[in-house]
Motif scaffolding. Structure first.
Motif, mmCIF file in Angstrom:
data_model
loop_
_atom_site.group_PDB
_atom_site.id
_atom_site.type_symbol
_atom_site.label_atom_id
_atom_site.label_comp_id
_atom_site.label_asym_id
_atom_site.label_seq_id
_atom_site.Cartn_x
_atom_site.Cartn_y
_atom_site.Cartn_z
ATOM 1 N N ASN A 63 0.641 -1.137 0.033
ATOM 2 C CA ASN A 63 -0.399 -0.355 -0.152
ATOM 3 C C ASN A 63 0.859 1.326 0.037
ATOM 4 O OD1 ASN A 63 -2.402 -2.038 0.084
ATOM 5 N ND2 ASN A 63 -2.480 -1.397 2.287
ATOM 6 N N PHE A 64 2.214 1.530 0.530
ATOM 7 C CA PHE A 64 2.757 2.736 0.915
ATOM 8 C C PHE A 64 3.348 2.425 -0.869
ATOM 9 C CE2 PHE A 64 7.551 3.544 1.268
ATOM 10 C CZ PHE A 64 7.363 4.774 2.014
ATOM 11 N N VAL A 65 3.854 1.259 -1.036
ATOM 12 C CA VAL A 65 4.782 1.313 -2.873
ATOM 13 C C VAL A 65 3.810 2.221 -3.641
ATOM 14 C CG1 VAL A 65 5.698 0.655 -4.420
ATOM 15 C CG2 VAL A 65 6.671 -0.370 -1.545
ATOM 16 N N ALA A 66 2.296 1.912 -3.429
ATOM 17 C CA ALA A 66 1.735 2.386 -4.578
ATOM 18 C C ALA A 66 1.102 3.345 -4.562
ATOM 19 C CB ALA A 66 -0.051 1.405 -4.456
ATOM 20 N N LEU A 67 1.367 4.248 -2.692
ATOM 21 C CA LEU A 67 0.990 5.546 -2.541
ATOM 22 C C LEU A 67 1.805 6.791 -3.209
ATOM 23 C CD1 LEU A 67 -0.607 7.673 -1.128
ATOM 24 C CD2 LEU A 67 0.902 7.597 0.401
ATOM 25 N N LEU A 68 3.571 6.251 -3.032
ATOM 26 C CA LEU A 68 4.676 6.759 -3.511
ATOM 27 C C LEU A 68 4.552 6.992 -5.094
ATOM 28 C CD1 LEU A 68 7.732 5.733 -1.402
ATOM 29 C CD2 LEU A 68 6.131 7.849 -0.834
ATOM 30 N N GLN A 69 4.476 5.551 -6.181
ATOM 31 C CA GLN A 69 4.472 5.932 -6.551
ATOM 32 C C GLN A 69 3.329 6.239 -7.695
ATOM 33 O OE1 GLN A 69 3.846 1.210 -7.587
ATOM 34 N NE2 GLN A 69 4.497 1.220 -9.517
ATOM 35 N N TYR A 70 1.531 6.504 -7.289
ATOM 36 C CA TYR A 70 0.792 7.310 -7.885
ATOM 37 C C TYR A 70 0.492 8.727 -7.412
ATOM 38 C CZ TYR A 70 0.309 2.920 -10.089
ATOM 39 O OH TYR A 70 1.183 1.740 -10.883
ATOM 40 N N SER A 71 1.374 9.392 -6.319
ATOM 41 C CA SER A 71 1.504 10.145 -6.061
ATOM 42 C C SER A 71 1.860 11.625 -6.428
ATOM 43 C CB SER A 71 2.089 10.372 -3.935
ATOM 44 O OG SER A 71 1.239 9.859 -3.260
ATOM 45 N N SER A 72 1.033 12.758 -7.082
ATOM 46 C CA SER A 72 2.025 13.861 -7.465
ATOM 47 C C SER A 72 2.889 14.587 -6.887
ATOM 48 C CB SER A 72 1.031 14.564 -8.035
ATOM 49 O OG SER A 72 -0.255 13.856 -9.070
ATOM 50 N N ILE A 82 5.004 15.503 0.236
ATOM 51 C CA ILE A 82 5.671 16.958 1.160
ATOM 52 C C ILE A 82 5.977 16.050 2.130
ATOM 53 C CG2 ILE A 82 5.290 18.968 2.245
ATOM 54 C CD1 ILE A 82 3.271 19.349 -0.608
ATOM 55 N N ASN A 83 6.934 16.738 3.183
ATOM 56 C CA ASN A 83 7.165 16.445 4.761
ATOM 57 C C ASN A 83 8.745 16.927 4.805
ATOM 58 O OD1 ASN A 83 10.577 14.578 5.157
ATOM 59 N ND2 ASN A 83 10.179 14.473 2.816
ATOM 60 N N MET A 84 8.050 17.204 6.398
ATOM 61 C CA MET A 84 8.728 18.294 6.920
ATOM 62 C C MET A 84 10.325 17.167 7.975
ATOM 63 S SD MET A 84 7.861 21.230 6.367
ATOM 64 C CE MET A 84 9.037 22.069 7.994
ATOM 65 N N ALA A 85 10.570 15.539 7.849
ATOM 66 C CA ALA A 85 11.330 15.404 8.561
ATOM 67 C C ALA A 85 10.880 13.957 8.595
ATOM 68 C CB ALA A 85 11.143 15.796 10.256
ATOM 69 N N SER A 86 11.206 13.248 7.568
ATOM 70 C CA SER A 86 11.224 11.508 7.420
ATOM 71 C C SER A 86 11.753 11.120 6.032
ATOM 72 C CB SER A 86 9.168 12.000 7.088
ATOM 73 O OG SER A 86 8.995 10.166 6.284
ATOM 74 N N THR A 87 11.949 10.192 6.024
ATOM 75 C CA THR A 87 13.442 9.277 5.585
ATOM 76 C C THR A 87 11.742 8.861 4.115
ATOM 77 O OG1 THR A 87 12.660 7.188 6.252
ATOM 78 C CG2 THR A 87 14.249 8.172 6.855
ATOM 79 N N ILE A 88 10.782 9.482 4.069
ATOM 80 C CA ILE A 88 9.948 9.409 2.867
ATOM 81 C C ILE A 88 10.232 9.453 1.253
ATOM 82 C CG2 ILE A 88 7.720 11.204 3.356
ATOM 83 C CD1 ILE A 88 5.901 9.232 2.211
ATOM 84 N N THR A 89 10.991 11.176 1.792
ATOM 85 C CA THR A 89 11.659 11.482 1.087
ATOM 86 C C THR A 89 12.529 10.891 0.295
ATOM 87 O OG1 THR A 89 11.994 13.318 1.569
ATOM 88 C CG2 THR A 89 12.916 12.974 -0.257
ATOM 89 N N LEU A 90 12.845 9.501 0.712
ATOM 90 C CA LEU A 90 14.302 8.719 0.173
ATOM 91 C C LEU A 90 13.485 7.736 -0.689
ATOM 92 C CD1 LEU A 90 17.060 8.427 2.796
ATOM 93 C CD2 LEU A 90 16.993 9.316 1.072
ATOM 94 N N ASP A 91 12.222 7.715 0.567
ATOM 95 C CA ASP A 91 11.171 6.437 -0.020
ATOM 96 C C ASP A 91 10.648 6.462 -2.119
ATOM 97 O OD1 ASP A 91 11.960 4.115 1.676
ATOM 98 O OD2 ASP A 91 10.488 5.545 3.062
ATOM 99 N N ALA A 92 10.202 7.844 -1.916
ATOM 100 C CA ALA A 92 9.504 8.755 -3.463
ATOM 101 C C ALA A 92 10.518 8.727 -3.941
ATOM 102 C CB ALA A 92 8.875 10.138 -2.778
ATOM 103 N N ILE A 93 11.728 9.123 -3.585
ATOM 104 C CA ILE A 93 12.485 9.425 -4.820
ATOM 105 C C ILE A 93 12.844 7.717 -6.159
ATOM 106 C CG2 ILE A 93 15.666 9.028 -5.617
ATOM 107 C CD1 ILE A 93 16.003 11.185 -3.340
ATOM 108 N N CYS A 94 12.901 6.663 -5.159
ATOM 109 C CA CYS A 94 12.559 5.419 -6.449
ATOM 110 C C CYS A 94 11.284 5.837 -7.510
ATOM 111 C CB CYS A 94 11.576 4.112 -5.297
ATOM 112 S SG CYS A 94 13.514 3.727 -4.294
ATOM 113 N N PHE A 95 10.481 6.541 -6.727
ATOM 114 C CA PHE A 95 9.413 7.094 -8.001
ATOM 115 C C PHE A 95 9.078 7.392 -8.580
ATOM 116 C CE2 PHE A 95 8.287 3.526 -4.721
ATOM 117 C CZ PHE A 95 8.472 2.344 -4.983
ATOM 118 N N ASP A 96 10.429 8.787 -7.813
ATOM 119 C CA ASP A 96 10.246 9.892 -9.167
ATOM 120 C C ASP A 96 9.414 11.099 -8.805
ATOM 121 O OD1 ASP A 96 11.718 12.374 -11.025
ATOM 122 O OD2 ASP A 96 10.696 10.843 -12.950
#
Length: 172
Positions: free
Chosen positions: A146-155, A158-172
């Motif tokens: 579910n997390f992967v799908a969210l990152l894949q299909y998000s336009s 945004i975050n202030m202090a999360s490693t989600i930025t690194l995760d999101a990079i995988c999906f441009d």
């Protein structure tokens, strides 16, 4: 060290040139969680994500990763601003997905405060495997998917202090 495991060639070269670690002691192993993400990405689709979060097909997904209060005490005001930007059409036709922190008491506050189905806001929560105090377990594989799908299909993510930025990079 006897062996050094790094993610990529750049890190291997830096370990060698900056820390004098012999190249023969360095192994490139990649980013293990990101390999899992890439493999899971082959099994996701936008329709399932949109159905799960009740997001129309023509709507952009703006994801904000929430944090614990001690990390970002003023986060509630940022969420308000983001929501108003979505309502005003700043991101065109869009919805704000709050990726709720799995251990933050604020997550319940957001669910109660924005419990209006007419608001362009949705909630997505990972299991405890996504907590900052992670014990090394990745959690339920469906939660990761579910997390992967969210990152894949998000336009946008945004975050202030999360490693989600690194995760999101995988999906441009």
């Amino acid at each position: 060290p006897d062996r050094l495991l790094v993610w990529n060639e750049v890190m291997a070269n830096e370990a060698n040139s900056m820390h004098d670690i012999p190249r023969a002691k360095i192994d490139i192993v990649g980013g293990p969680q990101y390999e899992l993400y890439r493999n899971l990405a082959k099994t996701t689709n936008s329709t399932e994500l949109r159905e799960r979060l009740n997001i129309p097909l023509s709507t952009h997904i703006i994801t904000y990763a929430t944090n614990n209060e001690w990390i970002h005490p003023d986060e509630e005001s940022l969420v308000e601003v983001l929501l108003h930007k979505v309502i005003e059409g700043y991101f065109n036709n869009s919805v704000l997905v709050l990726r709720l922190h799995p251990t933050s008491p604020r997550s319940e506050l957001y669910r109660k405060k924005y419990n209006d189905p007419d608001l362009p806001i949705r909630f997505d929560t990972g299991d405890s495997g996504f907590a900052a105090s992670n014990t090394g377990k990745i959690g339920n594989i469906q939660s990761v998917k579910n997390f992967v799908a969210l990152l894949q299909y998000s336009s946008a993510v945004i975050n202030m202090a999360s490693t989600i930025t690194l995760d999101a990079i995988c999906f441009d």
